[in-house]
Design a protein around this motif. Structure first.
Motif, PDB file in Angstrom:
ATOM      1  N   ARG A 235       7.004  93.716  27.932  1.00 41.42           N
ATOM      2  CA  ARG A 235       8.092  94.457  27.293  1.00 41.42           C
ATOM      3  C   ARG A 235       7.649  94.851  25.890  1.00 41.42           C
ATOM      4  O   ARG A 235       7.093  94.038  25.161  1.00 41.42           O
ATOM      5  CB  ARG A 235       9.359  93.586  27.171  1.00 41.42           C
ATOM      6  CG  ARG A 235      10.146  93.441  28.440  1.00 41.42           C
ATOM      7  CD  ARG A 235      11.419  92.659  28.163  1.00 41.42           C
ATOM      8  NE  ARG A 235      11.160  91.259  27.912  1.00 41.42           N
ATOM      9  CZ  ARG A 235      12.013  90.427  27.320  1.00 41.42           C
ATOM     10  NH1 ARG A 235      13.173  90.884  26.874  1.00 41.42           N
ATOM     11  NH2 ARG A 235      11.709  89.166  27.146  1.00 41.42           N
ATOM     12  N   PRO A 236       7.912  96.097  25.469  1.00 40.59           N
ATOM     13  CA  PRO A 236       7.550  96.500  24.102  1.00 40.59           C
ATOM     14  C   PRO A 236       8.580  96.006  23.092  1.00 40.59           C
ATOM     15  O   PRO A 236       9.767  95.871  23.408  1.00 40.59           O
ATOM     16  CB  PRO A 236       7.576  98.032  24.178  1.00 40.59           C
ATOM     17  CG  PRO A 236       8.583  98.334  25.247  1.00 40.59           C
ATOM     18  CD  PRO A 236       8.484  97.219  26.252  1.00 40.59           C
ATOM     19  N   ARG A 237       8.139  95.729  21.891  1.00 37.14           N
ATOM     20  CA  ARG A 237       9.065  95.503  20.790  1.00 37.14           C
ATOM     21  C   ARG A 237       9.501  96.862  20.232  1.00 37.14           C
ATOM     22  O   ARG A 237       8.996  97.892  20.661  1.00 37.14           O
ATOM     23  CB  ARG A 237       8.393  94.651  19.712  1.00 37.14           C
ATOM     24  CG  ARG A 237       8.289  93.170  20.093  1.00 37.14           C
ATOM     25  CD  ARG A 237       7.151  92.465  19.385  1.00 37.14           C
ATOM     26  NE  ARG A 237       5.875  92.800  20.000  1.00 37.14           N
ATOM     27  CZ  ARG A 237       4.701  92.394  19.545  1.00 37.14           C
ATOM     28  NH1 ARG A 237       4.642  91.680  18.437  1.00 37.14           N
ATOM     29  NH2 ARG A 237       3.593  92.726  20.176  1.00 37.14           N
ATOM     30  N   LEU A 238      10.419  96.860  19.291  1.00 35.78           N
ATOM     31  CA  LEU A 238      10.921  98.126  18.764  1.00 35.78           C
ATOM     32  C   LEU A 238      10.100  98.584  17.561  1.00 35.78           C
ATOM     33  O   LEU A 238       9.602  99.711  17.529  1.00 35.78           O
ATOM     34  CB  LEU A 238      12.394  98.007  18.382  1.00 35.78           C
ATOM     35  CG  LEU A 238      13.100  99.337  18.122  1.00 35.78           C
ATOM     36  CD1 LEU A 238      13.195 100.161  19.403  1.00 35.78           C
ATOM     37  CD2 LEU A 238      14.500  99.110  17.546  1.00 35.78           C
ATOM     38  N   VAL A 239       9.939  97.726  16.558  1.00 38.74           N
ATOM     39  CA  VAL A 239       9.169  98.035  15.349  1.00 38.74           C
ATOM     40  C   VAL A 239       8.206  96.883  15.120  1.00 38.74           C
ATOM     41  O   VAL A 239       8.636  95.722  15.042  1.00 38.74           O
ATOM     42  CB  VAL A 239      10.088  98.215  14.121  1.00 38.74           C
ATOM     43  CG1 VAL A 239       9.256  98.496  12.875  1.00 38.74           C
ATOM     44  CG2 VAL A 239      11.098  99.339  14.355  1.00 38.74           C
ATOM     45  N   ASP A 240       6.933  97.173  15.006  1.00 39.22           N
ATOM     46  CA  ASP A 240       5.923  96.119  14.877  1.00 39.22           C
ATOM     47  C   ASP A 240       4.870  96.555  13.863  1.00 39.22           C
ATOM     48  O   ASP A 240       4.261  97.624  14.002  1.00 39.22           O
ATOM     49  CB  ASP A 240       5.271  95.869  16.242  1.00 39.22           C
ATOM     50  CG  ASP A 240       4.187  94.804  16.190  1.00 39.22           C
ATOM     51  OD1 ASP A 240       4.369  93.815  15.453  1.00 39.22           O
ATOM     52  OD2 ASP A 240       3.164  94.953  16.883  1.00 39.22           O
ATOM     53  N   PHE A 241       4.677  95.718  12.827  1.00 39.69           N
ATOM     54  CA  PHE A 241       3.610  95.962  11.855  1.00 39.69           C
ATOM     55  C   PHE A 241       2.689  94.749  11.838  1.00 39.69           C
ATOM     56  O   PHE A 241       3.150  93.608  11.704  1.00 39.69           O
ATOM     57  CB  PHE A 241       4.178  96.213  10.461  1.00 39.69           C
ATOM     58  CG  PHE A 241       4.778  97.587  10.310  1.00 39.69           C
ATOM     59  CD1 PHE A 241       3.975  98.675  10.010  1.00 39.69           C
ATOM     60  CD2 PHE A 241       6.133  97.792  10.479  1.00 39.69           C
ATOM     61  CE1 PHE A 241       4.515  99.947   9.889  1.00 39.69           C
ATOM     62  CE2 PHE A 241       6.691  99.056  10.367  1.00 39.69           C
ATOM     63  CZ  PHE A 241       5.876 100.143  10.065  1.00 39.69           C
ATOM     64  N   TYR A 242       1.388  95.000  11.957  1.00 38.82           N
ATOM     65  CA  TYR A 242       0.392  93.931  12.015  1.00 38.82           C
ATOM     66  C   TYR A 242      -0.679  94.177  10.961  1.00 38.82           C
ATOM     67  O   TYR A 242      -1.253  95.279  10.890  1.00 38.82           O
ATOM     68  CB  TYR A 242      -0.254  93.892  13.409  1.00 38.82           C
ATOM     69  CG  TYR A 242      -1.276  92.786  13.578  1.00 38.82           C
ATOM     70  CD1 TYR A 242      -0.891  91.511  13.984  1.00 38.82           C
ATOM     71  CD2 TYR A 242      -2.628  93.020  13.317  1.00 38.82           C
ATOM     72  CE1 TYR A 242      -1.832  90.498  14.129  1.00 38.82           C
ATOM     73  CE2 TYR A 242      -3.574  92.018  13.459  1.00 38.82           C
ATOM     74  CZ  TYR A 242      -3.165  90.758  13.869  1.00 38.82           C
ATOM     75  OH  TYR A 242      -4.082  89.746  14.000  1.00 38.82           O
TER      76      TYR A 242
END
Length: 317
Positions: A235-242
């Motif tokens: 499942r994808p997340r909505l907002v992701d910063f790495y």
């Protein structure tokens, strides 16, 4: 271009939570573990932003509209390629800084990747709505839960970036009050994903079977077969910063994420301000805001109402 505000290390010596008129002000957050109980609400009523809060900074510098690159705002046409082209073209032409504008309309998309020195801004009444077809999403090997696994990329993703923002034009914090101007929204359209994952608690006693018969008529399970090994949750997340620095999230509504809503990982100098984060309280595994192994993080004046952890500060998850 308004830059994300770096937070001085001296300002994050400890973490404390102070409720303010139905919102929660996180004065400072540093690395820690833990979270809030399931079904958490980190606010109880909408709050209209005053002039002193300023929901989003003004737009300055070069602006590139996604419609100039072929995006169609009918909430049906898949606009991922057009939006990504706008992002990449704007970054190439203006590496020193630019704004990619989502105008007032509803755009269907899957995973998009932001660039450094860039602001993605949603105009009043603008919406990005996630595709429900997993084949539309890009896939990458991601660090999640202490492991590197392949998974679908988030609807809005940034990795190894500096000075990047996602902002909206909301004039309120919380659920839209009557008579409010159009909402700036990023919506994961998570219903089918939730049914596939079985994370709707009522499904266990059959009370929501008819609901999922509509949202997931083929009664399919999560599409992990589309992922290489080792596979993630599917499942994808909505907002992701790495691994980013200088990140600003401000003035928009993030809602109905298939998985966690805002996930900030191994990043520093982060400001989450005047945000509204929503998912049905009957749906689990839809965390609101999860700063994960981050440094110098400020979450302030935001409304979070979801079916799992409201704000969960994590270490290496």
């Amino acid at each position: 271009m308004a830059r994300a505000v770096p937070l001085k290390a001296a300002a994050v010596a400890s973490a404390r939570v102070v409720p303010i008129r139905g919102c929660v002000f996180i004065a400072a957050v540093t690395l820690a573990t833990g979270g809030m109980q399931a079904g958490a609400s980190v606010a109880s009523s909408p709050r209209t932003a005053s002039a002193s809060t300023g929901l989003s900074p003004p737009i300055t510098g070069p602006v590139c509209s996604i419609t100039e690159h072929g995006a169609v705002g009918d909430n049906s046409t898949l606009c991922t390629r057009a939006i990504q082209t706008a992002i990449d073209t704007c970054s190439a032409r203006h590496p020193e800084g630019s704004t990619v504008l989502v105008p007032s309309a509803s755009f269907r998309t899957a995973s998009i990747e932001l660039r450094s020195n860039m602001r993605l801004h949603l105009a009043e009444g603008a919406g990005l709505y996630g595709s429900t077809d997993p084949r539309d999403y890009t896939v990458s090997r991601q660090w999640f839960g202490g492991h590197l696994r392949f998974n679908f990329n988030a609807l809005i993703r940034g990795a190894n970036l500096t000075n990047v923002s996602v902002t909206g034009s909301n004039t309120f914090i919380g659920r839209s009050p009557r008579g409010a101007a159009g909402t700036s929204v990023v919506d994961g359209v998570g219903w089918k994903w939730w049914c596939q994952a079985g994370c709707i608690p009522l499904m266990r006693d059959g009370l929501s079977r008819l609901w999922c018969d509509v949202m997931n008529p083929e009664n399919s399970t999560l599409p992990t077969a589309l992922l290489p090994e080792p596979r993630g949750q599917g499942r994808p997340r909505l907002v992701d910063f790495y691994n980013c620095s200088g990140v600003l999230l401000q003035g928009f509504t993030a809602q109905n994420s298939p998985h966690w809503t805002v996930h900030l990982q191994y990043s520093r100098d982060l400001l989450v301000q005047n945000m509204t984060v929503l998912s049905p309280r009957s749906v689990g595994n839809t965390d609101g805001i999860d700063p994960d192994s981050c440094v110098n993080t400020l979450i302030t004046d935001s409304f979070v109402e979801v079916g799992d952890d409201g704000i969960s500060v994590k270490s290496d998850n």
